[in-house]
Design an enzyme around this catalytic site. Sequence first.
Site, PDB file in Angstrom:
ATOM      1  N   GLY A  57       0.818  -1.214  -0.101  1.00  0.00           N
ATOM      2  CA  GLY A  57      -0.099  -0.070   0.010  1.00  0.00           C
ATOM      3  C   GLY A  57       0.862   1.210   0.037  1.00  0.00           C
ATOM      4  CB  SER A 111      -0.949  -7.410  -3.054  1.00  0.00           C
ATOM      5  OG  SER A 111      -2.044  -6.440  -3.027  1.00  0.00           O
ATOM      6  CB  CYS A 171      -1.982  11.562   9.108  1.00  0.00           C
ATOM      7  SG  CYS A 171      -3.522  11.368   8.532  1.00  0.00           S
ATOM      8  CE  LYS A 190     -10.411   7.511  12.823  1.00  0.00           C
ATOM      9  NZ  LYS A 190      -9.900   7.335  11.418  1.00  0.00           N
ATOM     10  NE  ARG A 233      -9.704  13.591   2.148  1.00  0.00           N
ATOM     11  CZ  ARG A 233      -9.134  12.806   3.002  1.00  0.00           C
ATOM     12  NH1 ARG A 233      -7.873  13.087   3.113  1.00  0.00           N
ATOM     13  NH2 ARG A 233      -9.489  11.869   3.615  1.00  0.00           N
ATOM     14  CG  HIS A 256      -3.290  15.900   6.233  1.00  0.00           C
ATOM     15  ND1 HIS A 256      -3.441  15.597   4.974  1.00  0.00           N
ATOM     16  CD2 HIS A 256      -3.605  14.724   7.164  1.00  0.00           C
ATOM     17  CE1 HIS A 256      -4.226  14.369   4.987  1.00  0.00           C
ATOM     18  NE2 HIS A 256      -4.304  13.882   6.064  1.00  0.00           N
ATOM     19  CG  ASN A 281      -1.191  13.249   4.270  1.00  0.00           C
ATOM     20  OD1 ASN A 281      -0.409  13.991   3.637  1.00  0.00           O
ATOM     21  ND2 ASN A 281      -1.839  12.116   3.831  1.00  0.00           N
TER      22      ASN A 281
END
Length: 325
Positions: free
Chosen positions: A12, A40, A129, A203, A225, A232, A305
């Site tokens: 990833g 994968s 993050c 969070k 976003r 970020h 991030n």
Amino acid sequence: KKVNLAIVGATGMVGNTFLKVLEERDFPIENLYLFASAKSSGSKVIFKGTEYTVEELTESSFDRDIDIALFSAGGDISKKFAPIAKEKGVTVVDNSSAWRMDKDVPLVVPEVNPEDISWNNGIIANPNCSTIQVVVPLKALHEAFKIKRIVYSTYQAVSGSGVKGIADLENGTTNNYPHPISFNCLPHIDSFLDNGYTKEEIKMIEETKKILNDYDLKITATTVRVPVKNSHAVSVNLEFEKPFELSDVYEVLKNAKGVIVQDDPQNTVYPMQITADGHDEVFVGRVRRDFSIENGLNLWVVADNIRKGAATNTVQIAELLVSKM
Ligand code: 2RA
């Protein structure tokens, strides 16, 4: 001391960055094991000039001598496989949100609360993050001036939602978001709760309290976003218990571990996502008094991030573990 290291979610975006950061920091690896989903598995990865074959993650994946496992494969995989790894004596550093608020799991940013890894029971959680980048400067300010209240407003890159988010930005598609992110902002990260907040906002609020170990902090957050590929940014408004001099705030920030102050707005010097990209520090600027309240301060906080917000922070936690072995 060299360690046997496993990476779960090796193919990833964060998994790939784990490998890049491990190599950059010359992390002491004896043996490396790479795990991913069935689709994968079998793919090849080059690490430090050696080719590795990605294995499918199964319940017997940890039936070998592994010291530390870095997870970044989503909450469901962490929920299921972190306990299996832990039972086999592996110390898991988990980048997902699955274990962050568990009372037996330390939530760690090495520049902020490194001592918390000492009470881990086999799982250590990497914070979200956007939380990581704000607690780095806030730790020093909290110690110096005692924060009473925090207002977070975030400007989060699409890389936070992986390759699909990047594709939506670049192609103007809506595969990952409910509306176009191109030329647009979405006040919607993760899912909405009954109280009108998103999970991302909760969070930031709850993780900040756990990492700073101060549950009296009054915090609110709006996470957005924005049409930015990576890094970020967070606008942070603070109210302190005590009066402060701006010069003292600068001193504290300039000496804060992991912080680089970029603040000369008259010469257009301030943190930006395109200049934070690819770095591991947290960039702070637009430092100025909030004249609307007693002891108020505004900051602009920017960081990569995927690196400091995820991969590098996780590797730094693993380095702390190795230093204790
Ligand atoms: C995001 N912080 O930016 C969340 C998860 N990485 O999408």
